[in-house]
Motif scaffolding. Structure first.
Motif, mmCIF file in Angstrom:
data_model
loop_
_atom_site.group_PDB
_atom_site.id
_atom_site.type_symbol
_atom_site.label_atom_id
_atom_site.label_comp_id
_atom_site.label_asym_id
_atom_site.label_seq_id
_atom_site.Cartn_x
_atom_site.Cartn_y
_atom_site.Cartn_z
ATOM 1 N N ILE A 38 50.302 35.758 41.173
ATOM 2 C CA ILE A 38 50.696 36.577 42.271
ATOM 3 C C ILE A 38 50.510 38.008 41.661
ATOM 4 O O ILE A 38 50.891 38.358 40.682
ATOM 5 N N LEU A 39 50.060 38.831 42.510
ATOM 6 C CA LEU A 39 49.887 40.336 42.308
ATOM 7 C C LEU A 39 50.273 41.005 43.524
ATOM 8 O O LEU A 39 50.421 40.698 44.588
ATOM 9 N N PRO A 40 50.588 42.345 43.147
ATOM 10 C CA PRO A 40 51.319 43.297 44.370
ATOM 11 C C PRO A 40 49.830 43.412 45.332
ATOM 12 O O PRO A 40 48.790 43.299 44.922
ATOM 13 N N TYR A 41 49.991 43.457 46.437
ATOM 14 C CA TYR A 41 49.137 43.527 47.691
ATOM 15 C C TYR A 41 48.438 44.979 47.445
ATOM 16 O O TYR A 41 48.864 45.867 47.392
ATOM 17 N N ALA A 42 47.040 45.034 47.057
ATOM 18 C CA ALA A 42 46.097 45.992 47.115
ATOM 19 C C ALA A 42 44.999 45.732 48.262
ATOM 20 O O ALA A 42 44.400 44.965 48.422
ATOM 21 N N PRO A 43 45.121 46.434 49.586
ATOM 22 C CA PRO A 43 44.181 46.427 50.453
ATOM 23 C C PRO A 43 42.415 46.278 50.207
ATOM 24 O O PRO A 43 42.046 45.470 50.735
ATOM 25 N N THR A 44 42.148 47.088 49.189
ATOM 26 C CA THR A 44 40.863 46.806 48.448
ATOM 27 C C THR A 44 40.968 46.422 47.203
ATOM 28 O O THR A 44 41.620 46.633 46.213
ATOM 29 N N GLN A 45 39.870 45.514 46.774
ATOM 30 C CA GLN A 45 39.875 45.088 45.457
ATOM 31 C C GLN A 45 39.017 46.308 44.619
ATOM 32 O O GLN A 45 37.990 46.725 45.225
#
Length: 185
Positions: free
Chosen positions: A177-184
């Motif tokens: 689980i990671l914090p949401y980041a719109p772009t990788q």
């Protein structure tokens, strides 16, 4: 000789609270409650997102362990349209899967698979062999790895405020689980 109740009668109002003091305490409690309520509401909303994220992550670990233990590919499928997900043995390896499971998201949550994260396509075009068409999947092979036809990440969102993503770990041995980041990156 110690004073007793009969020898030392109390004066009226001594050792008791007045009505004004009680109203003042109630007013302070009301102010503290009014200040804390918005934070408590967001705390409880965030719990639903965290619990669902942990359940999804636990299901990825279960599917991976099951693939190794049973020696067959196990598919974790996602259906963003209906808000459901689950796991089962990849079709074609067994007639019936007694351990297949399906879960539904809480009504305030949505599941997304970012469109720019399409899985790679092989030259033979056989990456969907036996996999459900139109549904994003994570396919765990009997050696414990997930193959490259699996979705690279998916996003669990609660309204427009908060989201988290479940993506492969840096070593590509499991998901995390990671914090949401719109772009990788």
């Amino acid at each position: 000789m110690p004073a007793t109740r009969q020898n030392n009668p109390r004066r009226p109002g001594e050792g008791a609270f007045t009505l004004i003091e009680l109203l003042l305490v109630l007013a302070l409690l009301a102010i503290v409650t009014a200040l804390a309520a918005p934070r408590m509401i967001s705390f409880f909303r965030g719990r639903a997102l965290n619990e669902e994220g942990r359940r999804l992550l636990a299901l990825t670990h279960y599917a991976q362990s099951r693939a190794v233990a049973e020696g067959v590919p196990v598919v974790l499928w996602l259906d963003p349209a209906t808000g459901t997900y689950g796991q089962n043995i990849q079709p074609g390896f067994t007639a019936h899967d007694d351990r297949a499971s399906t879960f539904s998201l809480e009504s305030s949550l949505t599941l997304e698979v970012p469109t720019g994260d399409a899985p790679p396509v092989s030259e033979l075009g056989d990456e969907l062999l036996g996999l459900p068409e139109g549904r994003p999947v994570i396919r765990f092979t009997p050696d414990g790895y997930f193959d490259y036809a699996s979705v690279p990440r998916f996003v669990l969102r609660q309204g427009t405020e908060t989201a988290l993503q479940i993506a492969p770990a840096a070593n590509r041995l499991a998901y995390e689980i990671l914090p949401y980041a719109p772009t990788q990156p």
